[in-house]
Design a protein around this motif. Structure first.
Motif, PDB file in Angstrom:
ATOM      1  N   LEU A  23       0.814  -1.220   0.000  1.00  0.00           N
ATOM      2  CA  LEU A  23       0.000   0.000   0.000  1.00  0.00           C
ATOM      3  C   LEU A  23       0.850   1.273   0.000  1.00  0.00           C
ATOM      4  O   LEU A  23       0.303   2.370   0.129  1.00  0.00           O
ATOM      5  CB  LEU A  23      -0.935   0.015   1.225  1.00  0.00           C
ATOM      6  N   GLY A  24       2.172   1.149  -0.113  1.00  0.00           N
ATOM      7  CA  GLY A  24       3.023   2.343  -0.127  1.00  0.00           C
ATOM      8  C   GLY A  24       2.811   3.219   1.099  1.00  0.00           C
ATOM      9  O   GLY A  24       2.613   4.433   0.992  1.00  0.00           O
ATOM     10  N   ILE A  25       2.872   2.598   2.285  1.00  0.00           N
ATOM     11  CA  ILE A  25       2.547   3.334   3.520  1.00  0.00           C
ATOM     12  C   ILE A  25       3.705   4.216   3.978  1.00  0.00           C
ATOM     13  O   ILE A  25       4.860   3.797   3.941  1.00  0.00           O
ATOM     14  CB  ILE A  25       2.150   2.336   4.629  1.00  0.00           C
ATOM     15  N   VAL A  26       3.394   5.430   4.398  1.00  0.00           N
ATOM     16  CA  VAL A  26       4.371   6.318   5.038  1.00  0.00           C
ATOM     17  C   VAL A  26       3.879   6.573   6.468  1.00  0.00           C
ATOM     18  O   VAL A  26       2.718   6.964   6.664  1.00  0.00           O
ATOM     19  CB  VAL A  26       4.481   7.678   4.305  1.00  0.00           C
ATOM     20  N   HIS A  27       4.739   6.295   7.459  1.00  0.00           N
ATOM     21  CA  HIS A  27       4.355   6.558   8.851  1.00  0.00           C
ATOM     22  C   HIS A  27       4.756   7.977   9.235  1.00  0.00           C
ATOM     23  O   HIS A  27       5.702   8.525   8.678  1.00  0.00           O
ATOM     24  CB  HIS A  27       5.018   5.537   9.774  1.00  0.00           C
ATOM     25  N   GLN A  37      -5.112  19.798  -5.999  1.00  0.00           N
ATOM     26  CA  GLN A  37      -4.078  18.801  -6.262  1.00  0.00           C
ATOM     27  C   GLN A  37      -3.204  18.564  -5.051  1.00  0.00           C
ATOM     28  O   GLN A  37      -3.062  19.434  -4.194  1.00  0.00           O
ATOM     29  CB  GLN A  37      -3.159  19.300  -7.374  1.00  0.00           C
ATOM     30  N   ILE A  38      -2.578  17.379  -5.038  1.00  0.00           N
ATOM     31  CA  ILE A  38      -1.566  17.082  -4.025  1.00  0.00           C
ATOM     32  C   ILE A  38      -0.245  17.674  -4.508  1.00  0.00           C
ATOM     33  O   ILE A  38       0.163  17.447  -5.648  1.00  0.00           O
ATOM     34  CB  ILE A  38      -1.467  15.556  -3.809  1.00  0.00           C
ATOM     35  N   ARG A  39       0.410  18.451  -3.639  1.00  0.00           N
ATOM     36  CA  ARG A  39       1.646  19.137  -4.035  1.00  0.00           C
ATOM     37  C   ARG A  39       2.893  18.480  -3.461  1.00  0.00           C
ATOM     38  O   ARG A  39       3.979  18.609  -4.004  1.00  0.00           O
ATOM     39  CB  ARG A  39       1.607  20.595  -3.559  1.00  0.00           C
ATOM     40  N   TRP A  40       2.745  17.825  -2.295  1.00  0.00           N
ATOM     41  CA  TRP A  40       3.905  17.217  -1.638  1.00  0.00           C
ATOM     42  C   TRP A  40       3.420  16.083  -0.751  1.00  0.00           C
ATOM     43  O   TRP A  40       2.362  16.176  -0.133  1.00  0.00           O
ATOM     44  CB  TRP A  40       4.643  18.278  -0.801  1.00  0.00           C
ATOM     45  N   VAL A  41       4.214  14.977  -0.686  1.00  0.00           N
ATOM     46  CA  VAL A  41       3.883  13.818   0.156  1.00  0.00           C
ATOM     47  C   VAL A  41       5.176  13.321   0.771  1.00  0.00           C
ATOM     48  O   VAL A  41       6.181  13.183   0.063  1.00  0.00           O
ATOM     49  CB  VAL A  41       3.290  12.662  -0.705  1.00  0.00           C
ATOM     50  N   GLY A  42       5.220  13.041   2.070  1.00  0.00           N
ATOM     51  CA  GLY A  42       6.444  12.482   2.644  1.00  0.00           C
ATOM     52  C   GLY A  42       6.392  12.431   4.155  1.00  0.00           C
ATOM     53  O   GLY A  42       5.326  12.542   4.773  1.00  0.00           O
ATOM     54  N   ALA A  43       7.573  12.267   4.751  1.00  0.00           N
ATOM     55  CA  ALA A  43       7.683  12.195   6.207  1.00  0.00           C
ATOM     56  C   ALA A  43       7.482  13.588   6.789  1.00  0.00           C
ATOM     57  O   ALA A  43       8.013  14.581   6.255  1.00  0.00           O
ATOM     58  CB  ALA A  43       9.052  11.655   6.596  1.00  0.00           C
TER      59      ALA A  43
END
Ligand code: NIG
Ligand code: FE
Length: 383
Positions: A23-27, A37-43
């Motif tokens: 599922l490409g999970i990021v904790h 729109q989504i501009r940024w995804v991460g920790a």
């Protein structure tokens, strides 16, 4: 447009295949959105600044659910039919004529308000995109009207004039198939992206393999993408026809032979399973486990309709998929997001990655596992 930094995400399910894991999970994640729109995804520790901030306080966030199969344009009530079924009456599609009469009798405003209320319920349960079919008009005027109204609520509209042969046309089925593939298609195509057929050779009401082929080929010639209601009430040619014609999706798949499973698995056609239907009709659940094991792409959707499943809850469907069809919770969540988006041939929904639509679902829980673990508890909503 102003940007918002969303933090306090204990678990972010991205369904982005460029990330690790199913599922490409990021904790401990963060997401920046600009409204569209989504501009940024991460920790979260690496998150950039944004105009505004929103802290979710340790919840799980997922792509908003994609309900890729609904029949939301209907009026009337068939609760008595459901009740009779629970005491032994079989489902055969005959009740569609009851919804047809009520839908024809409703005003445009009444239909808009019924659809709007159903969509509100869906958003409240985490669904952010939806496909909507016609199929309760069943003449040129009312199929075109249903689609015109559906188009006010989504770009994913599906012409289902070949839902059943309406009562007034039962003396001459061939003439009805001609109408659907001719004048009705002509009137409906401008409002539709897809065409669908209820292919069920042993039903009095639905369409044989040859009738279905005729309608689907006419739709394809008009530039519509193909979807099929296949193998819902018994074994039949629907699944293999969908594969042969390169349909985007074959839906229901309740009665599958090994050859059917193999055919879908070896194709680009998505198998959409709708276990709310088996729940509400007391039919056996589809072989979704076998489909996944064979390598097919599987989607999960509600099929919200007045006859076989008057539920529009994707969390409910996820719980059924896990409990009754032995999908893992991860497989079920993927099927209700990325899988359903694939069935609509969309890469901008059902996934959390830069450039995708800012359509998110949030759970009042720390992990997506709670969706199947706590059935009936209203933990999911659209963010
Ligand atoms: O997806 N199978 C055909 N159509 C719907 C049921 C429609 C109805 O009974 O009103 C379905 O199950
Ligand atoms: Fe359906």
């Amino acid at each position: 447009m102003s940007t918002t930094l969303i933090t306090g995400i204990a678990e972010l399910v991205t369904c982005d295949d460029e990330r690790e894991g199913e599922l490409g999970i990021v904790h401990d994640a963060a997401v920046v959105v600009d409204g569209e729109q989504i501009r940024w995804v991460g920790a979260a520790a690496q998150a950039p600044d944004a105009d505004e901030r929103r802290d979710l306080g340790g919840r799980a966030v997922l792509p908003g659910f994609v309900d890729s199969h609904t029949h939301l344009v209907f009026a009337g009530d068939r609760s008595a039919e459901f009740t009779a079924r629970m005491t032994g009456e079989p489902y055969d599609g005959g009740g569609i004529a009851v919804s047809m009469a009520a839908t024809r009798g409703a005003s445009d405003e009444e239909l808009r308000s019924l659809i709007g209320a159903r969509l509100e319920q869906m958003r409240a349960q985490g669904t952010t995109s939806w496909e909507i079919k016609s199929g309760y008009g069943l003449n040129v005027e009312h199929e075109a009207r249903s689609l015109r109204i559906a188009k006010e609520f989504t770009d994913e509209t599906t012409f289902l004039g070949a839902h059943v042969v309406p009562p007034e046309a039962r003396e001459d089925r061939a003439a009805y198939v001609d109408l659907v593939a001719g004048e009705m298609l002509e009137a409906c195509a401008p409002h539709a992206k897809w065409i669908d057929v209820f292919c069920e050779p042993n039903s009095t009401y639905a369409f044989t393999g040859e009738e279905s082929r005729r309608v689907l080929e006419a739709g394809a010639a008009k530039g519509l993408g193909l979807r099929v209601h296949g193998n819902q009430l018994g074994p039949g040619p629907g699944v293999q026809l969908a594969v042969e014609l390169g349909a985007a999706s074959v839906d229901h798949c309740t009665f599958l032979s090994d050859d059917d499973v193999e055919a879908v698995a070896g194709s680009d056609t998505v198998a959409t399973v709708l276990p709310g239907v088996e729940f509400s009709t007391r039919m056996p659940y589809p072989r979704a486990r076998d489909l996944i094991d064979a390598g097919a792409t599987v989607a999960l959707a509600s099929d919200c309709n007045p006859g076989t499943c008057y539920s529009n809850s994707i969390p409910f469907v996820i719980a059924l998929a896990v409990r009754e069809m032995r999908l893992t919770p991860a497989e079920a969540v993927w099927a209700a997001t990325r899988g359903a988006a694939k069935s609509l041939q969309r890469s901008d929904i059902g996934v959390v990655r830069v450039g995708a639509r800012a359509d998110l679902a949030v759970l009042d829980a720390p992990s997506y596992l709670h969706l199947a673990y706590r059935p009936g508890v209203p933990i999911a909503s659209a963010l």
